[in-house]
Design a protein around this motif. Structure first.
Motif, PDB file in Angstrom:
ATOM      1  N   LEU A 141      -5.511   6.079   9.048  1.00 45.37           N
ATOM      2  CA  LEU A 141      -5.352   6.777  10.322  1.00 45.37           C
ATOM      3  C   LEU A 141      -6.408   7.870  10.478  1.00 45.37           C
ATOM      4  N   ASP A 142      -6.672   8.613   9.402  1.00 45.30           N
ATOM      5  CA  ASP A 142      -7.686   9.663   9.449  1.00 45.30           C
ATOM      6  C   ASP A 142      -9.065   9.071   9.740  1.00 45.30           C
ATOM      7  N   THR A 143      -9.377   7.958   9.084  1.00 39.12           N
ATOM      8  CA  THR A 143     -10.700   7.359   9.204  1.00 39.12           C
ATOM      9  C   THR A 143     -10.941   6.782  10.594  1.00 39.12           C
ATOM     10  N   ILE A 169       0.851  -1.185   0.000  1.00 37.41           N
ATOM     11  CA  ILE A 169       0.000   0.000   0.000  1.00 37.41           C
ATOM     12  C   ILE A 169       0.887   1.235   0.000  1.00 37.41           C
ATOM     13  N   THR A 170       0.335   2.365  -0.416  1.00 35.83           N
ATOM     14  CA  THR A 170       1.099   3.605  -0.429  1.00 35.83           C
ATOM     15  C   THR A 170       0.970   4.311   0.916  1.00 35.83           C
ATOM     16  N   ALA A 171       1.834   5.278   1.138  1.00 35.76           N
ATOM     17  CA  ALA A 171       1.781   6.046   2.379  1.00 35.76           C
ATOM     18  C   ALA A 171       0.458   6.796   2.512  1.00 35.76           C
ATOM     19  N   ARG A 172      -0.092   7.254   1.405  1.00 33.40           N
ATOM     20  CA  ARG A 172      -1.355   7.981   1.461  1.00 33.40           C
ATOM     21  C   ARG A 172      -2.506   7.079   1.881  1.00 33.40           C
ATOM     22  N   THR A 173      -2.443   5.817   1.500  1.00 31.67           N
ATOM     23  CA  THR A 173      -3.464   4.873   1.946  1.00 31.67           C
ATOM     24  C   THR A 173      -3.382   4.682   3.452  1.00 31.67           C
ATOM     25  N   LYS A 193      12.044  11.445  -0.175  1.00 32.64           N
ATOM     26  CA  LYS A 193      10.649  11.053   0.006  1.00 32.64           C
ATOM     27  C   LYS A 193      10.514   9.541   0.161  1.00 32.64           C
ATOM     28  N   SER A 194      11.315   8.787  -0.574  1.00 27.24           N
ATOM     29  CA  SER A 194      11.222   7.330  -0.492  1.00 27.24           C
ATOM     30  C   SER A 194      11.568   6.836   0.899  1.00 27.24           C
ATOM     31  N   GLY A 195      12.576   7.451   1.536  1.00 28.01           N
ATOM     32  CA  GLY A 195      12.955   7.052   2.887  1.00 28.01           C
ATOM     33  C   GLY A 195      11.902   7.412   3.908  1.00 28.01           C
ATOM     34  N   TYR A 196      11.343   8.618   3.802  1.00 30.76           N
ATOM     35  CA  TYR A 196      10.310   9.061   4.733  1.00 30.76           C
ATOM     36  C   TYR A 196       9.050   8.201   4.582  1.00 30.76           C
ATOM     37  N   SER A 197       8.675   7.919   3.338  1.00 27.50           N
ATOM     38  CA  SER A 197       7.488   7.110   3.091  1.00 27.50           C
ATOM     39  C   SER A 197       7.664   5.692   3.646  1.00 27.50           C
ATOM     40  N   ASP A 198       8.827   5.108   3.413  1.00 29.33           N
ATOM     41  CA  ASP A 198       9.099   3.752   3.900  1.00 29.33           C
ATOM     42  C   ASP A 198       9.062   3.707   5.423  1.00 29.33           C
ATOM     43  N   ALA A 199       9.677   4.689   6.072  1.00 28.77           N
ATOM     44  CA  ALA A 199       9.702   4.730   7.535  1.00 28.77           C
ATOM     45  C   ALA A 199       8.295   4.907   8.103  1.00 28.77           C
ATOM     46  N   PHE A 200       7.503   5.781   7.481  1.00 30.73           N
ATOM     47  CA  PHE A 200       6.138   6.026   7.942  1.00 30.73           C
ATOM     48  C   PHE A 200       5.304   4.752   7.891  1.00 30.73           C
ATOM     49  N   LYS A 201       5.382   4.036   6.777  1.00 30.88           N
ATOM     50  CA  LYS A 201       4.591   2.816   6.639  1.00 30.88           C
ATOM     51  C   LYS A 201       5.054   1.735   7.608  1.00 30.88           C
ATOM     52  N   ARG A 202       6.349   1.648   7.841  1.00 29.87           N
ATOM     53  CA  ARG A 202       6.865   0.661   8.786  1.00 29.87           C
ATOM     54  C   ARG A 202       6.414   0.972  10.210  1.00 29.87           C
ATOM     55  N   ALA A 203       6.401   2.242  10.565  1.00 26.72           N
ATOM     56  CA  ALA A 203       5.927   2.621  11.903  1.00 26.72           C
ATOM     57  C   ALA A 203       4.438   2.291  12.046  1.00 26.72           C
TER      58      ALA A 203
END
Length: 243
Positions: free
Chosen positions: A42-44, A33-37, A95-105
């Motif tokens: 989280l928003d929902t 899934i993408t970071a936006r998903t 952006k790739s590093g931030y997105s990967d870290a966000f999804k892993r968290a």
């Protein structure tokens, strides 16, 4: 046992089929899934005001600290690190590093954990209809190539030297030329990575001084790194293009 099973079950619930995307990796089709998903989930479940993220960038990775506010008003923070994809554009690579870290968290809160087909808490399974079907659907599927398909550029590049001769490089000099060729093809810092990797293996300081066994090991590691970069970059480019 958590005091908020319904909330965490909602975070860990499977995504709709159109939200889970596919990518090819090592001959298999994997869901992601993408970071936006993740942000939408989280928003929902929590509300946009009830979660926030903080990042600590490093030389080779980014640490994401993801905090959520629970219904009782307390906060909970979980963290994980993500790696840079090695993209040519420094902005996209960040952006790739931030997105990967966000999804892993987020996975540590249960978000999309089922895509890893492991570690699904019992209370999530009890409260999430269809989780078993989602787990089965996320199983890696072998990628079938057309009967007369030509080898991909990646497959050709990993078995051909920079001089156009068949087979992998056999000498340090040939490996250096092959590595530079891959850098030009894929715009990645492969030579720097390979030298850092070789230093950990206690290889000689200069690539041209490596023996045949060291060259073979280094070539295999370079091919593995290229495959990993391509898999991560395909997702990272999708994220970057949607900005």
């Amino acid at each position: 046992m958590t005091q908020h099973p319904d909330l965490f079950a909602a975070l860990a619930a499977p995504f709709e089929p159109n939200e889970a995307k596919l990518r090819s990796q090592n001959g298999r089709q994997l869901h992601y899934i993408t970071a936006r998903t993740v942000m939408n989930r989280l928003d929902t479940v929590l509300g946009p005001e009830n979660w926030w993220d903080h990042y600590v960038p490093g030389e080779n990775s980014v640490l994401c600290e993801l905090t959520i506010r629970l219904p009782d008003g307390t906060t909970l923070t979980k963290a994980d690190a993500g790696g840079y994809a090695g993209m040519a554009d420094s902005g996209d690579d960040d952006k790739s590093g931030y997105s990967d870290a966000f999804k892993r968290a987020a996975v540590k809160f249960g978000v999309a954990r089922y895509l890893y087909r492991d570690g699904i808490p019992a209370f999530v399974q009890e409260r999430t209809p269809g989780i078993e079907q989602a787990l089965a659907a996320s199983e890696p599927q072998p990628q079938t190539a057309p009967a007369h398909a030509s080898p991909s550029p990646q497959a050709r590049s990993t078995t051909t030297t920079a001089h156009g001769n068949g087979g992998p490089p056999r000498s340090g000099k040939a490996l250096f030329a092959w590595t530079k060729d891959q850098e030009q093809r894929y715009s990645v810092g492969l030579l720097k990575y390979l030298n850092s990797w070789a230093k950990l293996q206690e290889f000689p300081g200069r690539m041209v001084d490596w023996d045949a066994e060291q060259v073979t090991l280094a070539h295999a590691e370079a091919c593995r790194k290229l495959q990993s970069i391509q898999a991560t970059a395909s997702e990272a480019y999708e994220e970057a293009l949607s900005n």
